[in-house]
Design a protein around this motif. Structure first.
Motif, PDB file in Angstrom:
ATOM      1  N   GLU A  49       0.825  -1.201   0.000  1.00 12.59           N
ATOM      2  CA  GLU A  49       0.000   0.000   0.000  1.00 12.59           C
ATOM      3  C   GLU A  49       0.873   1.271   0.000  1.00 12.59           C
ATOM      4  O   GLU A  49       1.824   1.370   0.777  1.00 12.59           O
ATOM      5  CB  GLU A  49      -0.849  -0.038   1.278  1.00 12.59           C
ATOM      6  N   VAL A  50       0.555   2.215  -0.894  1.00 11.80           N
ATOM      7  CA  VAL A  50       1.230   3.519  -0.874  1.00 11.80           C
ATOM      8  C   VAL A  50       0.225   4.523  -0.324  1.00 11.80           C
ATOM      9  O   VAL A  50      -0.817   4.765  -0.925  1.00 11.80           O
ATOM     10  CB  VAL A  50       1.672   3.939  -2.297  1.00 11.80           C
ATOM     11  N   GLU A  51       0.535   5.087   0.832  1.00 12.48           N
ATOM     12  CA  GLU A  51      -0.441   5.974   1.482  1.00 12.48           C
ATOM     13  C   GLU A  51       0.015   7.417   1.536  1.00 12.48           C
ATOM     14  O   GLU A  51      -0.678   8.281   2.066  1.00 12.48           O
ATOM     15  CB  GLU A  51      -0.708   5.470   2.902  1.00 12.48           C
ATOM     16  N   ASN A  52       1.235   7.674   1.000  1.00 13.69           N
ATOM     17  CA  ASN A  52       1.765   9.038   1.118  1.00 13.69           C
ATOM     18  C   ASN A  52       1.938   9.720  -0.232  1.00 13.69           C
ATOM     19  O   ASN A  52       2.632  10.717  -0.335  1.00 13.69           O
ATOM     20  CB  ASN A  52       3.096   9.018   1.898  1.00 13.69           C
ATOM     21  N   GLY A  59      -5.300   5.693  -0.201  1.00 10.49           N
ATOM     22  CA  GLY A  59      -4.122   4.879  -0.513  1.00 10.49           C
ATOM     23  C   GLY A  59      -4.289   4.200  -1.857  1.00 10.49           C
ATOM     24  O   GLY A  59      -5.382   4.191  -2.454  1.00 10.49           O
ATOM     25  N   VAL A  60      -3.207   3.644  -2.338  1.00  8.09           N
ATOM     26  CA  VAL A  60      -3.201   2.970  -3.635  1.00  8.09           C
ATOM     27  C   VAL A  60      -2.059   1.949  -3.561  1.00  8.09           C
ATOM     28  O   VAL A  60      -1.085   2.174  -2.845  1.00  8.09           O
ATOM     29  CB  VAL A  60      -2.972   4.010  -4.778  1.00  8.09           C
ATOM     30  N   THR A  61      -2.187   0.835  -4.253  1.00  8.54           N
ATOM     31  CA  THR A  61      -1.066  -0.107  -4.190  1.00  8.54           C
ATOM     32  C   THR A  61       0.038   0.386  -5.132  1.00  8.54           C
ATOM     33  O   THR A  61      -0.248   1.120  -6.103  1.00  8.54           O
ATOM     34  CB  THR A  61      -1.471  -1.538  -4.616  1.00  8.54           C
ATOM     35  N   GLY A  62       1.271  -0.026  -4.857  1.00  7.99           N
ATOM     36  CA  GLY A  62       2.384   0.381  -5.710  1.00  7.99           C
ATOM     37  C   GLY A  62       2.132   0.029  -7.171  1.00  7.99           C
ATOM     38  O   GLY A  62       2.223   0.889  -8.060  1.00  7.99           O
ATOM     39  N   PRO A  63       1.788  -1.240  -7.473  1.00  6.12           N
ATOM     40  CA  PRO A  63       1.546  -1.613  -8.870  1.00  6.12           C
ATOM     41  C   PRO A  63       0.409  -0.813  -9.523  1.00  6.12           C
ATOM     42  O   PRO A  63       0.518  -0.435 -10.686  1.00  6.12           O
ATOM     43  CB  PRO A  63       1.180  -3.107  -8.771  1.00  6.12           C
ATOM     44  N   GLN A  64      -0.655  -0.519  -8.760  1.00  4.62           N
ATOM     45  CA  GLN A  64      -1.766   0.275  -9.322  1.00  4.62           C
ATOM     46  C   GLN A  64      -1.301   1.683  -9.682  1.00  4.62           C
ATOM     47  O   GLN A  64      -1.616   2.205 -10.756  1.00  4.62           O
ATOM     48  CB  GLN A  64      -2.880   0.431  -8.283  1.00  4.62           C
TER      49      GLN A  64
END
Ligand code: NDP
Length: 315
Positions: A49-52, A59-64
């Protein structure tokens, strides 16, 4: 060398820096060609998860995130190709570039956005628990360890910074240091020792991890290889590597000015390299911040510099 058509703007790398450069360069009609490299998407594809990253309140996942950046670059006409740049010759103009050891092409301007990779200890368990308690980025994954126990490996500024960051989130932080002293700056050390929930384990090496559902602990050895050698297990939920990064610049050897760690040296606070017409963006030139958002920012700057450069040279 076959020179069917010279590329105006070649972008090497497919992380946030490369894709952001591609979005700007294609919108500026520079007809960019982007080579994705061996690990399309780069380091973000190995995070969860990328939240920053601003703009994604949930948030968004790295691959997304990377997939959306890729689609945005494609929408404006970036020619995205798979393949790795294996050799480059900046002494010729246009620059000569070899892809996958065979295809050859030429480019008027180049943006290098090949990133860096975190160093790992080389334990099989690091792979076994990848994404299940093993991480090389506290800023990315620390949040998931609220009120839990974590360990950070390393004795440099990054390790101390990561330990301090995690100490604000986790209940207990162990810093596993292989020597009997830290390499980090004095000020960092003072901050570290002032935190009650950080315990520094000097002269300890990690030899394995254990746990049924993700990491539940680490096997350590104290004073390995000496008569005082002793085994010790610690209970942890997260295991963070902070033993340095390696920039992906091997293919540039002798072509550009690099610092002693291999990072591209940039000039005047801009993405300019030692060769006119060659620009650097993202972690490949940044041992310090290493964030998706800072990489994206330098990708934008590099594309704007290419636009200016091509205009000035009439290319
Ligand atoms: P460093 O190379 O400075 O430190 C790496 C650390 O990892 C060292 O303590 C090293 O141990 C340890 N290490 C390396 N390999 C292993 C291994 N196999 N097992 C166990 N430990 C290992 O890297 P950093 O990422 O910390 O820093 C890179 C640069 O960025 C430095 O110049 C640093 O000062 C700078 N920086 C500055 C910051 C700031 O000022 N706020 C923040 C972050 C980085 P050993 O000491 O035994 O070699």
């Amino acid at each position: 060398m076959s020179q069917d058509k010279t590329i105006r703007c070649l972008i090497i790398g497919s992380g946030p820096a490369g894709y952001t450069a591609a979005i700007y360069a294609s919108r500026a009609n520079l007809s960019p060609v982007l080579y994705q490299g061996l690990q399309p998407g780069g380091q973000l594809t190995t995070t969860t998860e990328v939240e920053n990253f601003p703009g994604f309140p949930e948030g968004v996942t790295g691959p997304q995130l990377l997939e959306q950046m890729r689609q945005q670059a494609e929408r404006f006409g970036t020619d995205i190709r798979s393949g790795e740049v294996t050799r480059i010759d900046f002494s010729k103009r246009p620059f000569e570039v070899e892809i996958d050891g065979s295809t050859e092409l030429t480019a008027q301007a180049v943006i290098i956005a090949t990133g860096a990779r975190a160093k790992y200890l080389g334990l099989d368990d690091e792979k076994k628990y990848a994404g299940m308690g093993v991480s090389a980025c506290a800023t990315c994954d620390g949040f998931f360890y609220r009120k839990k126990r974590v360990a950070v490996v390393g004795g440099g500024d990054t390790a101390c910074e990561e330990a301090l960051y995690l100490a604000g989130i986790a209940e207990q932080v162990y810093l596993i240091v292989r020597k009997d002293h830290l390499r980090a700056s004095k000020v960092m050390q003072e901050r570290l020792f002032a935190r009650e929930n950080i315990e520094v384990l000097f002269e300890h090496n990690t030899v394995g991890l254990f746990g049924d559902n993700g990491v539940e602990g680490a096997h350590l050895v104290y004073k390995k290889g000496t008569p005082e050698e002793a085994k010790r297990d610690i209970a942890i939920d997260g295991f963070f590597l902070a033993i340095g990064h390696k920039p992906n610049t091997d293919f540039l050897a002798g072509q550009l000015e690099l610092d002693e760690a291999g990072y591209i040296v940039t000039r005047e606070g801009r993405p300019l390299t030692s060769v006119e017409g060659v620009f650097a963006a993202g972690d490949v030139a940044d041992p310090r911040y290493r964030q998706a958002i800072t990489s994206a920012g330098t990708g934008c700057r590099a594309a704007l510099e290419v636009e200016k450069y091509l205009l000035e040279k009439g290319l």
